[in-house]
Design a protein around this motif. Structure first.
Motif, PDB file in Angstrom:
ATOM      1  N   PRO A   1       0.912  -1.244   0.007  1.00 16.70           N
ATOM      2  CA  PRO A   1       0.011   0.095   0.006  1.00 16.70           C
ATOM      3  C   PRO A   1       0.808   1.078   0.011  1.00 16.70           C
ATOM      4  CG  PRO A   1      -0.825  -1.405   1.362  1.00 16.70           C
ATOM      5  CD  PRO A   1       0.361  -2.047   1.224  1.00 16.70           C
ATOM      6  N   ASP A   2       1.825   1.238   0.743  1.00 13.79           N
ATOM      7  CA  ASP A   2       2.636   2.449   0.860  1.00 13.79           C
ATOM      8  C   ASP A   2       3.589   2.694  -0.378  1.00 13.79           C
ATOM      9  OD1 ASP A   2       4.379   0.473   1.234  1.00 13.79           O
ATOM     10  OD2 ASP A   2       5.614   1.592   2.763  1.00 13.79           O
ATOM     11  N   GLU A   3       3.473   2.062  -1.298  1.00 11.08           N
ATOM     12  CA  GLU A   3       4.313   1.853  -2.591  1.00 11.08           C
ATOM     13  C   GLU A   3       3.459   2.678  -3.894  1.00 11.08           C
ATOM     14  OE1 GLU A   3       7.230  -1.773  -2.764  1.00 11.08           O
ATOM     15  OE2 GLU A   3       5.406  -1.902  -3.348  1.00 11.08           O
ATOM     16  N   ILE A   4       2.244   2.881  -3.474  1.00  7.43           N
ATOM     17  CA  ILE A   4       1.409   3.410  -4.561  1.00  7.43           C
ATOM     18  C   ILE A   4       0.942   4.656  -4.460  1.00  7.43           C
ATOM     19  CG2 ILE A   4       0.868   0.995  -5.497  1.00  7.43           C
ATOM     20  CD1 ILE A   4      -1.718   1.446  -4.177  1.00  7.43           C
ATOM     21  N   THR A   5       1.749   5.793  -3.605  1.00  9.93           N
ATOM     22  CA  THR A   5       0.874   7.162  -3.348  1.00  9.93           C
ATOM     23  C   THR A   5       1.254   7.801  -4.803  1.00  9.93           C
ATOM     24  OG1 THR A   5       3.208   7.887  -2.675  1.00  9.93           O
ATOM     25  CG2 THR A   5       1.502   7.130  -1.195  1.00  9.93           C
ATOM     26  N   GLY A   6       0.344   8.891  -4.955  1.00 15.82           N
ATOM     27  CA  GLY A   6       0.370   9.437  -6.124  1.00 15.82           C
ATOM     28  C   GLY A   6      -1.171   9.582  -6.862  1.00 15.82           C
ATOM     29  N   ARG A   7      -1.265  10.618  -7.955  1.00 14.60           N
ATOM     30  CA  ARG A   7      -2.265  10.411  -8.686  1.00 14.60           C
ATOM     31  C   ARG A   7      -1.998   9.861  -9.872  1.00 14.60           C
ATOM     32  NH1 ARG A   7      -4.392  15.986 -11.057  1.00 14.60           N
ATOM     33  NH2 ARG A   7      -2.975  15.654 -12.593  1.00 14.60           N
ATOM     34  N   TYR A   8      -3.349   8.811 -10.058  1.00 18.56           N
ATOM     35  CA  TYR A   8      -3.075   8.050 -11.394  1.00 18.56           C
ATOM     36  C   TYR A   8      -4.063   7.998 -12.258  1.00 18.56           C
ATOM     37  CZ  TYR A   8      -0.067   4.596  -8.657  1.00 18.56           C
ATOM     38  OH  TYR A   8       1.272   4.378  -8.088  1.00 18.56           O
ATOM     39  N   ARG A   9      -3.851   7.697 -13.393  1.00 26.32           N
ATOM     40  CA  ARG A   9      -4.954   8.174 -14.465  1.00 26.32           C
ATOM     41  C   ARG A   9      -5.377   6.674 -14.933  1.00 26.32           C
ATOM     42  NH1 ARG A   9      -5.656  11.918 -19.674  1.00 26.32           N
ATOM     43  NH2 ARG A   9      -7.787  10.882 -20.207  1.00 26.32           N
ATOM     44  N   GLY A  10      -6.569   6.547 -14.884  1.00 25.57           N
ATOM     45  CA  GLY A  10      -7.267   4.981 -15.153  1.00 25.57           C
ATOM     46  C   GLY A  10      -7.692   4.956 -16.693  1.00 25.57           C
ATOM     47  N   ARG A  11      -7.706   3.696 -16.945  1.00 22.67           N
ATOM     48  CA  ARG A  11      -8.243   3.282 -18.120  1.00 22.67           C
ATOM     49  C   ARG A  11      -8.977   1.916 -17.744  1.00 22.67           C
ATOM     50  NH1 ARG A  11      -2.817   3.009 -19.047  1.00 22.67           N
ATOM     51  NH2 ARG A  11      -1.779   0.877 -19.926  1.00 22.67           N
TER      52      ARG A  11
ATOM     53  N   ASP B   1      -3.078   9.738  -1.636  1.00 23.59           N
ATOM     54  CA  ASP B   1      -2.251  10.559  -0.812  1.00 23.59           C
ATOM     55  C   ASP B   1      -1.314  10.059   0.145  1.00 23.59           C
ATOM     56  OD1 ASP B   1      -3.182  12.833  -2.426  1.00 23.59           O
ATOM     57  OD2 ASP B   1      -4.656  13.220  -1.004  1.00 23.59           O
ATOM     58  N   ASP B   2      -1.973   9.121   0.888  1.00 31.36           N
ATOM     59  CA  ASP B   2      -1.167   8.208   1.896  1.00 31.36           C
ATOM     60  C   ASP B   2      -2.009   7.055   2.013  1.00 31.36           C
ATOM     61  OD1 ASP B   2      -2.697   8.745   4.318  1.00 31.36           O
ATOM     62  OD2 ASP B   2      -1.627  10.456   4.376  1.00 31.36           O
ATOM     63  N   VAL B   3      -1.748   5.945   2.924  1.00 28.55           N
ATOM     64  CA  VAL B   3      -2.507   4.723   3.074  1.00 28.55           C
ATOM     65  C   VAL B   3      -4.009   5.030   3.692  1.00 28.55           C
ATOM     66  CG1 VAL B   3      -0.624   3.177   3.008  1.00 28.55           C
ATOM     67  CG2 VAL B   3      -1.370   4.187   5.351  1.00 28.55           C
ATOM     68  N   ASP B   4      -4.034   6.160   4.418  1.00 30.69           N
ATOM     69  CA  ASP B   4      -5.444   6.326   5.096  1.00 30.69           C
ATOM     70  C   ASP B   4      -6.172   7.512   4.389  1.00 30.69           C
ATOM     71  OD1 ASP B   4      -5.291   4.633   7.267  1.00 30.69           O
ATOM     72  OD2 ASP B   4      -3.756   5.667   8.257  1.00 30.69           O
ATOM     73  N   HIS B   5      -5.649   8.228   3.368  1.00 31.74           N
ATOM     74  CA  HIS B   5      -6.195   9.409   2.727  1.00 31.74           C
ATOM     75  C   HIS B   5      -6.176   9.229   0.887  1.00 31.74           C
ATOM     76  CE1 HIS B   5      -5.135  10.739   6.723  1.00 31.74           C
ATOM     77  NE2 HIS B   5      -6.266  11.418   6.455  1.00 31.74           N
ATOM     78  N   VAL B   6      -7.244   8.477   0.611  1.00 32.54           N
ATOM     79  CA  VAL B   6      -7.511   8.286  -0.870  1.00 32.54           C
ATOM     80  C   VAL B   6      -8.726   8.760  -1.381  1.00 32.54           C
ATOM     81  CG1 VAL B   6      -7.694   6.297  -2.393  1.00 32.54           C
ATOM     82  CG2 VAL B   6      -6.370   5.981  -0.275  1.00 32.54           C
ATOM     83  N   HIS B   7      -8.587   9.382  -2.405  1.00 35.92           N
ATOM     84  CA  HIS B   7      -9.885  10.062  -3.347  1.00 35.92           C
ATOM     85  C   HIS B   7     -10.054   8.770  -4.345  1.00 35.92           C
ATOM     86  CE1 HIS B   7     -10.163  13.890  -1.726  1.00 35.92           C
ATOM     87  NE2 HIS B   7      -8.824  13.908  -1.827  1.00 35.92           N
ATOM     88  N   PRO B   8     -10.961   7.922  -4.154  1.00 30.31           N
ATOM     89  CA  PRO B   8     -11.147   6.703  -4.908  1.00 30.31           C
ATOM     90  C   PRO B   8     -11.594   6.921  -6.471  1.00 30.31           C
ATOM     91  CG  PRO B   8     -12.718   6.844  -3.434  1.00 30.31           C
ATOM     92  CD  PRO B   8     -12.004   7.823  -3.107  1.00 30.31           C
ATOM     93  N   LEU B   9     -12.369   8.325  -6.721  1.00 29.32           N
ATOM     94  CA  LEU B   9     -12.918   8.614  -7.883  1.00 29.32           C
ATOM     95  C   LEU B   9     -12.568  10.060  -8.381  1.00 29.32           C
ATOM     96  CD1 LEU B   9     -16.401   6.900  -7.680  1.00 29.32           C
ATOM     97  CD2 LEU B   9     -14.372   6.059  -9.011  1.00 29.32           C
ATOM     98  N   LEU B  10     -11.886  10.123  -9.122  1.00 30.70           N
ATOM     99  CA  LEU B  10     -11.591  11.339  -9.821  1.00 30.70           C
ATOM    100  C   LEU B  10     -12.020  11.390 -11.149  1.00 30.70           C
ATOM    101  CD1 LEU B  10      -7.585  11.674  -9.246  1.00 30.70           C
ATOM    102  CD2 LEU B  10      -9.217  12.617  -7.735  1.00 30.70           C
TER     103      LEU B  10
END
Length: 180
Positions: free
Chosen positions: A35-45, A68-77
């Motif tokens: 989980p701690d390896e995937i911080t950042g914003r991602y574009r989905g397809r 943003d971190d393991v406890d703070h995620v925006h699941p839908l952009l």
């Protein structure tokens, strides 16, 4: 050829559409990610497999996810027609009805995303990351705060994830996330 190039090439061979069995075979071959390896914003397809949701998220203006971190995620952009990216309140997206909404309606909704932004937008994080066991592998998963959905990830390469949406009673829905 390195393992990363191999998995990247295998994913490219499956896009834009493949069978559910082909998607699962690639997913099962991919390594776990913490989980701690995937911080950042991602574009989905989407990775089309014949799922009832295939095409609907992208047509509606879905952009991706932000960890943003393991406890703070925006699941839908989502992205407005003008290009602004903003987090959406997942409870306001009728995921239980997506297979009942005609694609023509979804396509038209993309142009309305800008107008709907005040009603859909949230400033609060609505998910978190945890390590879960899925298909026999402990890997990073995004757990929604208010929906019975878990998105489970495997690493394609340093900046790309293959995700599968786990929703009780529904077939797997596959998507790709590429770090911005």
């Amino acid at each position: 050829m390195s393992e990363t190039r191999t998995t990247t090439a295998r994913l490219a061979d499956l896009e834009p559409t493949c069978t559910p069995a082909e998607a699962l075979a690639l997913y099962d071959d991919l390594p776990a990610v913490r989980p701690d390896e995937i911080t950042g914003r991602y574009r989905g397809r989407e990775l089309g497999t014949g799922h009832p949701m295939d095409g609907l998220l992208e047509q509606s203006g879905w952009y991706g996810k932000q960890f943003d971190d393991v406890d703070h995620v925006h699941p839908l952009l989502f992205r407005t027609p003008g290009g602004e990216i903003f987090p959406v309140e997942p409870r306001k997206i009728p995921l239980g009805m997506v297979d009942k909404v005609p694609q023509a309606v979804v396509s038209r909704s993309r142009s309305a995303v800008g107008a709907l932004k005040p009603a859909l937008r949230t400033s609060k994080h609505r998910a978190r990351l945890r390590a879960v066991e899925h298909r026999g592998v402990v890997t990073a998963a995004m757990v929604y705060d208010h929906l019975p959905i878990i998105d489970v990830f495997r690493r394609v390469d340093d900046d790309t994830l293959l995700g599968v949406m786990d929703l009780r009673g529904a077939p797997p829905y596959f998507f790709v996330l590429a770090r911005d």
